[in-house]
Scaffold this motif. Structure first.
Motif, short mmCIF file in Angstrom:
data_model
loop_
_atom_site.label_atom_id
_atom_site.label_comp_id
_atom_site.label_asym_id
_atom_site.label_seq_id
_atom_site.Cartn_x
_atom_site.Cartn_y
_atom_site.Cartn_z
N ALA A 97 -75.49 -22.64 18.26
CA ALA A 97 -77.32 -22.52 18.89
C ALA A 97 -77.52 -23.10 17.31
O ALA A 97 -78.53 -23.36 16.66
CB ALA A 97 -77.63 -21.59 20.25
N ALA A 98 -77.36 -21.65 17.04
CA ALA A 98 -78.12 -20.83 15.48
C ALA A 98 -77.57 -21.51 14.03
O ALA A 98 -78.92 -21.94 13.30
CB ALA A 98 -78.09 -19.24 14.91
N ARG A 99 -76.25 -22.46 14.12
CA ARG A 99 -75.67 -22.95 12.72
C ARG A 99 -76.75 -24.59 13.00
O ARG A 99 -77.40 -25.08 12.05
CB ARG A 99 -74.22 -23.51 13.09
N SER A 100 -76.58 -24.96 14.10
CA SER A 100 -77.87 -26.55 14.34
C SER A 100 -79.39 -25.90 14.15
O SER A 100 -80.05 -26.39 12.70
CB SER A 100 -78.37 -27.25 16.07
N SER A 101 -80.10 -24.87 13.87
CA SER A 101 -81.62 -24.96 13.65
C SER A 101 -81.18 -23.86 12.18
O SER A 101 -82.09 -24.79 11.16
CB SER A 101 -81.73 -23.43 14.29
N LEU A 102 -79.97 -24.05 11.31
CA LEU A 102 -80.17 -23.78 10.06
C LEU A 102 -79.65 -24.97 9.69
O LEU A 102 -80.15 -25.13 8.24
CB LEU A 102 -78.34 -22.60 9.93
N ASP A 103 -79.20 -25.88 9.90
CA ASP A 103 -79.17 -27.24 9.61
C ASP A 103 -80.77 -28.02 9.18
O ASP A 103 -80.46 -28.72 8.75
CB ASP A 103 -78.23 -27.92 10.38
N SER A 104 -81.48 -27.48 10.19
CA SER A 104 -83.08 -28.19 10.01
C SER A 104 -83.45 -27.54 9.07
O SER A 104 -84.80 -27.65 9.02
CB SER A 104 -83.47 -27.98 11.55
N GLY A 105 -82.94 -26.54 8.36
CA GLY A 105 -83.69 -25.35 7.71
C GLY A 105 -84.20 -24.97 8.03
O GLY A 105 -85.31 -24.09 6.77
N ALA A 106 -84.29 -23.71 9.09
CA ALA A 106 -85.26 -23.22 9.61
C ALA A 106 -85.02 -21.88 8.89
O ALA A 106 -83.93 -21.07 8.35
CB ALA A 106 -85.10 -22.98 11.07
N PRO A 107 -85.55 -20.69 8.83
CA PRO A 107 -86.24 -19.95 8.47
C PRO A 107 -84.68 -18.61 8.49
O PRO A 107 -84.59 -18.92 9.95
CB PRO A 107 -87.24 -19.09 8.13
N LEU A 108 -84.08 -17.74 8.35
CA LEU A 108 -82.12 -16.90 8.48
C LEU A 108 -82.71 -16.25 9.85
O LEU A 108 -82.64 -15.56 10.96
CB LEU A 108 -81.85 -16.44 7.29
N THR A 109 -84.39 -15.29 9.04
CA THR A 109 -84.60 -14.07 10.03
C THR A 109 -85.38 -14.62 11.62
O THR A 109 -85.13 -14.27 12.48
CB THR A 109 -85.80 -12.75 9.03
N GLU A 110 -85.85 -15.72 11.05
CA GLU A 110 -86.50 -16.32 12.66
C GLU A 110 -85.41 -16.96 13.72
O GLU A 110 -85.69 -16.46 14.64
CB GLU A 110 -87.32 -17.14 11.73
N VAL A 111 -84.41 -17.33 12.95
CA VAL A 111 -83.40 -17.73 13.56
C VAL A 111 -82.10 -17.18 14.27
O VAL A 111 -82.06 -16.98 14.93
CB VAL A 111 -81.88 -18.72 12.58
N ALA A 112 -82.02 -15.90 13.67
CA ALA A 112 -81.71 -14.52 14.06
C ALA A 112 -82.28 -14.05 15.01
O ALA A 112 -81.10 -13.44 16.95
CB ALA A 112 -81.14 -13.17 13.29
N LEU A 113 -83.37 -13.48 14.94
CA LEU A 113 -83.49 -12.91 16.37
C LEU A 113 -84.11 -13.72 17.48
O LEU A 113 -83.57 -13.69 18.36
CB LEU A 113 -85.32 -12.68 15.48
N ARG A 114 -84.63 -15.29 17.16
CA ARG A 114 -84.38 -16.62 18.03
C ARG A 114 -83.43 -16.24 18.93
O ARG A 114 -83.27 -16.10 20.11
CB ARG A 114 -84.94 -17.35 17.45
N PHE A 115 -81.70 -15.61 18.78
CA PHE A 115 -80.83 -16.16 19.77
C PHE A 115 -79.97 -14.89 19.50
O PHE A 115 -79.05 -14.49 19.90
CB PHE A 115 -79.82 -16.88 18.69
#
Length: 276
Positions: free
Chosen positions: A229-247
């Motif tokens: 799921a985090a990979r999909s967010s990375l594909d859309s350009g989401a900030p790395l730390t934000e993605v880490a904490l979200r998941f």
């Protein structure tokens, strides 16, 4: 992971959800994991050793490797030569109509191959050609769609089964409830008690049944789903730390360690590749 192993992801500019991985491996081993996508691979050099479907496989150069969605596997270089391979990843929704068309019926949309290691020159050539089109960023959208269709059509010809034709057992149904609960709560702090309760099973029975069916523990599956799921967010350009904490990862360092065990690179490296 040392400098002897290299990984590069290239996202198609024309076909949504289609990604190519080129990998060269000597000193790296993947953790057991599963992808949401179909994965079509070709071993180019060396030997590809991996576990999947309850069996250990060895893939020499020229072999095709096919993983169905959510099929648990790992992987490493085998033998004396360095491993070099390519892999196509494509989401099931992208290829459902292609499988249905290739098989001539709507049930074919949920096709699952019954083969993991395949020796077939036409399929190998189709995979390599599609990877070339994506990697070199040549051809139009219809060129890449046509190349993808031939990968799907040849895979269908080689045999498999439509999921809708399979009879679900009670354990399948209960574990399906557990997996649905996990996917619905990836951004929450869920427990084994929560998941086993969703499956209507005791925690002990659930743990034993889950590992028996999928070859990984529920904890490994939760981490795997969060990474996907985090990979999909990375594909859309989401900030790395934000993605880490979200998941549910403690910090970016923790996220990177987990991500690298499945994708061979850090989240920053992956996002840099995809943005090209």
């Amino acid at each position: 992971m040392g400098n002897a192993s290299r990984f590069q992801f290239i996202k198609s500019q024309h076909v949504p959800s289609l990604t190519v991985l080129h990998a060269a491996m000597e000193d790296f081993s993947y953790d057991r994991h599963a992808h949401e996508e179909y994965a079509f691979g070709v071993t180019l050099a060396g030997r590809q050793d991996f576990f999947s479907g309850g069996q250990f496989h060895r893939s020499p150069p020229g072999n095709v490797i096919l993983f169905n969605p959510e099929e648990v596997h790992d992987g490493q270089s085998g033998g004396e030569r360095a491993l070099n391979y390519l892999m196509l990843y494509v989401h099931p929704e992208q290829v459902k109509p292609l499988f249905a068309n290739a098989l001539g019926n709507e049930h074919g949309a949920n096709f699952r191959s019954h083969q993991t290691l395949i020796q077939d020159a036409p399929l190998r050539q189709a995979i390599v050609e599609l990877a070339r089109l994506v990697t070199s960023q040549t051809g139009s959208r219809i060129d890449q769609e046509n190349a993808l269709y031939w990968v799907v059509a040849r895979t269908a010809q080689l045999g498999g089964v439509a999921q809708s034709s399979q009879v679900s057992t009670r354990p399948d149904t209960l574990l399906g409830l557990a997996k649905a609960y996990i996917h619905a709560h990836l951004d929450r702090d869920i427990s084994l008690d929560d998941i086993s309760e969703a499956a209507h099973l005791s925690k002990y029975h659930f743990l034993r049944l889950f590992r028996q069916h999928y070859g990984i523990t529920p904890h490994q599956y939760v981490i795997n789903c969060r990474i996907n799921a985090a990979r999909s967010s990375l594909d859309s350009g989401a900030p790395l730390t934000e993605v880490a904490l979200r998941f549910g990862f403690a910090d970016l360092s923790h996220f990177n360690r987990r991500f690298k065990r499945i994708y061979g690179m850090t989240t920053h490296q992956y996002q840099r590749d995809i943005a090209r």
